[in-house]
Design an enzyme around this catalytic site. Structure first.
Site, mmCIF file in Angstrom:
data_model
loop_
_atom_site.group_PDB
_atom_site.id
_atom_site.type_symbol
_atom_site.label_atom_id
_atom_site.label_comp_id
_atom_site.label_asym_id
_atom_site.label_seq_id
_atom_site.Cartn_x
_atom_site.Cartn_y
_atom_site.Cartn_z
ATOM 1 N N GLU A 92 0.825 -1.207 0.000
ATOM 2 C CA GLU A 92 0.000 0.000 0.000
ATOM 3 C C GLU A 92 0.866 1.267 0.000
ATOM 4 O OE1 GLU A 92 -4.117 1.534 2.024
ATOM 5 O OE2 GLU A 92 -2.638 0.676 3.360
ATOM 6 N N MET B 295 -0.851 -4.293 8.142
ATOM 7 C CA MET B 295 -1.540 -4.116 6.851
ATOM 8 C C MET B 295 -2.585 -5.196 6.683
ATOM 9 S SD MET B 295 -1.807 -2.347 4.099
ATOM 10 C CE MET B 295 -3.061 -2.700 2.870
ATOM 11 N N GLU B 296 -3.740 -4.742 6.198
ATOM 12 C CA GLU B 296 -4.940 -5.577 6.212
ATOM 13 C C GLU B 296 -5.068 -6.477 4.992
ATOM 14 O OE1 GLU B 296 -4.870 -2.190 5.868
ATOM 15 O OE2 GLU B 296 -6.301 -1.520 4.355
ATOM 16 N N ASN B 297 -4.005 -7.071 4.508
ATOM 17 C CA ASN B 297 -4.153 -7.960 3.353
ATOM 18 C C ASN B 297 -5.211 -9.016 3.675
ATOM 19 O OD1 ASN B 297 -1.670 -6.709 2.364
ATOM 20 N ND2 ASN B 297 -0.684 -7.971 3.911
ATOM 21 N N HIS C 232 -8.272 -3.415 14.425
ATOM 22 C CA HIS C 232 -8.261 -2.445 13.317
ATOM 23 C C HIS C 232 -8.129 -3.189 11.981
ATOM 24 C CE1 HIS C 232 -6.548 1.466 11.505
ATOM 25 N NE2 HIS C 232 -6.309 0.558 10.582
ATOM 26 N N GLU C 233 -7.148 -4.083 11.912
ATOM 27 C CA GLU C 233 -6.929 -4.804 10.643
ATOM 28 C C GLU C 233 -8.105 -5.725 10.338
ATOM 29 O OE1 GLU C 233 -4.623 -3.549 8.999
ATOM 30 O OE2 GLU C 233 -3.698 -2.528 10.695
ATOM 31 N N HIS D 95 -10.911 -3.981 8.756
ATOM 32 C CA HIS D 95 -10.639 -3.719 7.336
ATOM 33 C C HIS D 95 -11.111 -4.853 6.424
ATOM 34 C CE1 HIS D 95 -8.489 0.004 7.107
ATOM 35 N NE2 HIS D 95 -7.441 -0.373 7.801
ATOM 36 N N GLU E 187 -9.813 3.852 6.540
ATOM 37 C CA GLU E 187 -8.930 4.070 7.697
ATOM 38 C C GLU E 187 -9.645 4.705 8.886
ATOM 39 O OE1 GLU E 187 -6.457 2.498 8.065
ATOM 40 O OE2 GLU E 187 -5.822 1.997 6.045
HETATM 41 ZN ZN LIG Z 1 -5.806 0.671 8.567
#
Ligand SMILES: [Zn+2]
Length: 854
Positions: free
Chosen positions: A131, A276-278, A308-309, A312, A331
């Protein structure tokens, strides 16, 4: 590199004629353990349609070499088709198959496919991070969020390795000392969300099961991994426990089954961001694997990031913003859900909103007062703009505004809106209007005016109480004054506080109301006894800077620590910090409040912010003539509280670290050395590896650590973390040679990963060493444009931010910054933005110093 900085216009143009049916990506990383090998083979076959046959287009790709390009069976010459950033193809058919075979580079900067060699055991680890737009460093693709497609990855890796990607793997074939992993096709996702993790990772496995409303069961295989050498410290049970609570909670709230099959969470080395939300393959910085004692604030922060992730997976992965202007659509929501989820999912972190009010919002207030601030829905012209927008506005202010929205429309309307949004836009892309549409449906309110005030304008309002009383001490009028460039509707609670029989400050009244315009009268307050403290925005419903009337401020000077409620106290700490930053409270008064009351602060996260802020107050905001005394006061306070803290407590550890940060005099440094040598002890304080490095940093910065001693500590902790700490200690030594070496290591070579760039800039920039670093201010400004042009953006951002001469808080440095800005109108906008922000920090410091001097 022309074409590297993809623009919004180009992305719109491409999306207007293309639809992507799928990618097949083959990566061969068998060369990874060979340190002499710089590249790996990457082959992309993308199948796509074009609504304007005959048109031309391009794929994005940043690779050292392209071997072949084949469009619909026709071979194109890579020498003419590839320009270093784009693969140009022309003569598109209605339906196309395009194959690009390239040699891509292993990354050392965390952008693309990062390669890390563990100093402990020599093992090699790989992971990707993309990202906003670094998938093109690993395979050729249409690098924009709204050209979603299913991806099918095939990865050939050393035989002893495991490989993960977004989808589960199918067959694994062994051959010639390697294994080839075939992954299932993903759901339609954006390029920046694809991921590969490969290496001899340590893995913990678990399982999540849930009965769905339709009578079927949802099965989600779970795993968590880290490097083998971190396995002894890996508390996977805690991580997976939070994961399961989160999955329960988000299924309840979102009413949309987790769409990506399995859920892997990889803790990876030298990661540039928190996580990171992969989809199905989340990556986290491995500093979340704690090898020494940390305070509960660190566990809470990690749990917050896990949630948080996870949020997402719905906000961002299932439904994705069309372009980076609407980055907030994922976000801000995920940031809000991190705190909301900690409470709602019944984790043990019940103070999540205190942390949010005190720390997350501080980030937003700072960012929102820069001249470069922007509306939450931003204007993102290109990828460089996008890169800088992962900021305090998009995350923390956006989340604060969502919290205010929940107060405004009610949580039921808010979450019902979210549920409709997922169902309506699953696997699609959205803009602001799509969200407002569902929220208007569920709340029955017109949200356009609200959105215009909160999402489409910038800046923070200050709210100030104005209290008049009669001769009997009763309130005749309580009004809330609002200032700021844009006045907004605020749903707030007004808290009235008085002393109870034990002397604690407790809430005796709470009035909730809508504040609009410049002055709003709190009619319900009339006739009430004048309280000792009027706290606006009690319960932290809105996003604003809170001010006090004179009498309340006087109450705080003598009694801030007596406020019993944790959130109210945190809000008050936040408010007095904003007063200090704004030059309305002298830095030494803020320091006095911290010295007086921090020892009683029960919330460990708040205490740690007080430490950081008190240090900033002395280093930057205090009159230079008082700095020395301020520093001594902080160190004395740290030592006093360290000795009084409960043995073995988080508070004790926090005060020990604060002592390491402030130690300067012989007494403090003597204790530091004694703790390292084992000749001094503080009951209950374990001097473990990370604390040892904090103590060594104190000695190094004071010129009292011999190089051989630092080398011996590194030999005893020859790990990635040890290497970072050692680098920082060397850069922190107070000699011209040490400063020159740290500067040169970063500027004259591009070999360092971002973690070591940071270690060098942090050690170099010790504020108390401003006399030694002053001579680097002029070269800094001269180098800026070269650094921006030659380094990757991750590294360049760290250099520009880390070496900015902020410690030179004087008019001359401000003038140098202004001269650069005036003389460099042609510099990249993203570079100018970074310098403008640091320049603003400097100007703010000068204003605060003037206040402290007066
Ligand atoms: Zn985020």
């Amino acid at each position: 590199m022309p074409g590297k900085n993809l623009s919004r216009d180009e992305a719109q143009q491409r999306a207007s004629i293309l639809a992507v049916d799928g990618y097949r990506v083959r990566l061969d990383v068998t060369s990874a353990p060979d340190r002499a090998a710089d590249t790996f083979r990457s082959t992309t076959t993308v199948t796509f349609r074009c609504s304007r046959p005959g048109a031309d287009t391009f794929l994005d790709l940043l690779a050292p070499a392209v071997r072949s390009v084949t469009l619909n069976g026709r071979a194109l010459d890579p020498a003419t088709a590839y320009d270093g950033a784009r693969v140009h193809v022309d003569g598109l058919a209605a339906e196309n198959v395009l194959t690009v075979e390239a040699d891509c580079a292993y990354s050392r900067t965390g952008e693309g496919l990062h390669r890390f060699v563990d100093p402990v055991d020599g093992e090699t680890y790989l992971y990707t991070h993309y990202e906003p737009a670094d998938a093109r460093r690993v395979f050729a693709n249409f690098e924009q969020p709204d050209l979603k497609a299913p991806f099918t990855f095939t990865v050939t890796a050393p035989a002893a390795w495991d490989v993960w990607s977004n989808a589960p793997h199918g067959t694994v074939t062994a051959e010639d000392g390697a294994r080839t992993w075939e992954f299932a096709p993903t759901e339609p996702i954006s390029t920046y969300l694809t991921a590969v993790v490969a290496g001899p990772y340590h893995v913990a496995r678990d399982h999540y099961r849930r009965e769905l409303a339709d009578g079927t069961a949802l099965e989600i295989p779970l795993s968590a991994m880290c490097r083998k050498s971190l396995a002894p410290y890996f508390d996977a049970d805690e991580i997976l426990g939070v994961t399961k609570l989160g999955l329960d909670f988000f299924h309840e709230e979102f009413d949309y089954p987790y769409p990506f099959g399995k859920y892997d969470q990889a803790f990876v080395p030298e990661y540039n961001i928190g996580a990171m939300e992969n989809p199905g393959c989340v990556t986290f910085k491995e500093e979340f694997v704690f090898r020494s004692k940390v305070t509960d604030a660190a566990y809470e922060a990690r749990a917050n990031v896990i949630l948080h992730e996870m949020a997402h997976m719905w906000f961002g992965d299932l439904v994705t913003m069309r372009w980076w202007d609407d980055l907030w659509l994922k976000e801000s929501f995920a940031d809000f859900m991190g705190s909301y989820g900690l409470i709602g999912a019944r984790t043990r972190y019940s103070s999540a909103w205190v942390t949010f009010a005190n720390q997350r919002k501080a980030w937003a207030y700072r960012q929102d007062q820069f001249p470069t601030t922007h509306p939450i829905t931003a204007d993102i012209r290109d990828l460089e703009d996008a890169k800088l927008n992962f900021d305090g506005i998009t995350y923390a202010k956006g989340a604060s505004v969502l919290k205010q929205l929940v107060a405004y429309v009610g949580s039921e309307a808010f979450f019902e809106g979210a549920r409709r949004y997922f169902k309506r836009h699953a696997f699609g892309n959205t803009e602001l209007g799509d969200l407002l549409e569902v929220l208007e449906e569920t709340s029955g309110r017109d949200l356009r005016a609200w959105a215009a005030a909160w999402l489409q304008t910038s800046g923070v309002n200050a709210l100030t109480p104005q209290v008049t009383t009669d001769s009997e001490g009763r309130i005749t009028e309580l009004a809330v004054l609002q200032d700021g460039d844009v006045l907004r509707p605020h749903r707030i609670a007004v808290g009235l506080y008085d002393r109870d029989a034990d002397g604690a400050l407790v809430r005796t009244g709470r009035i909730e109301l809508d504040v609009t315009g410049a002055r709003t009268v709190v009619t319900e307050a009339a006739g009430l006894p004048r309280p000792a403290l009027v706290l606006l925005n009690d319960d932290d419903l809105t996003y604003c800077k809170v001010r006090f009337d004179e009498e309340s401020l006087e109450t705080l000077r003598t009694g801030l620590g007596d406020i019993r409620d944790e959130l109210a106290r945190a809000l008050t700490w936040s408010a007095v910090w904003n007063l200090t930053r704004d030059g309305l409270m002298p830095a030494r008064d803020y320091v006095a409040l911290v010295l007086r009351f921090a020892g009683r602060e029960g919330n460990i996260g708040v205490l740690q912010s007080l430490h950081a802020q008190a240090k900033t107050a002395v280093d930057l905001y205090a009159d230079p003539a008082w700095r020395g005394e301020g520093g001594r006061l902080l160190a004395d306070g740290a030592l006093r509280e360290l000795r009084e803290a409960v043995p073995g407590s988080d508070h004790q550890l926090a005060w020990a670290r604060f002592l390491a940060q402030t130690a300067g005099g012989a007494e403090h440094l003597g204790l530091v050395r004694g703790l390292l040598a084992g000749s001094a002890r503080i009951d209950g304080l374990e001097v473990d590896q990370d604390l040892r490095w904090s103590l060594w940093l104190a000695l190094a910065a004071s010129g009292q650590a011999a190089d051989e001693e630092l080398a011996a500590e590194l030999a005893a902790d020859n790990t990635a973390s040890g290497k970072r700490h050692h680098t920082q200690c060397l850069a922190a030594r107070p000699t011209a040679e040490a400063k020159a070496a740290a500067w040169s290591a970063v500027i004259d070579s591009d070999e360092l990963p971002s973690a070591l760039v940071e270690a060098n800039t942090a050690g170099f920039s010790i504020p108390a060493q401003r006399d030694l670093t002053a001579l680097y201010a002029a070269p800094y400004f001269k180098l800026l444009e070269r650094v921006w042009a030659e380094r990757t953006i991750e590294i360049a951002m760290r250099i520009v931010g880390g070496f900015f001469p902020i410690a030179q808080t004087d008019e001359q440095t401000l003038a140098e910054a202004d001269a650069w800005l005036a003389g460099s109108p042609q510099a990249a906008p993203a570079l100018r933005r970074l310098v403008l922000e640091r320049r603003d920090d400097l100007a703010r410091a000068l204003r605060a110093q003037a206040c402290d001097r007066a």
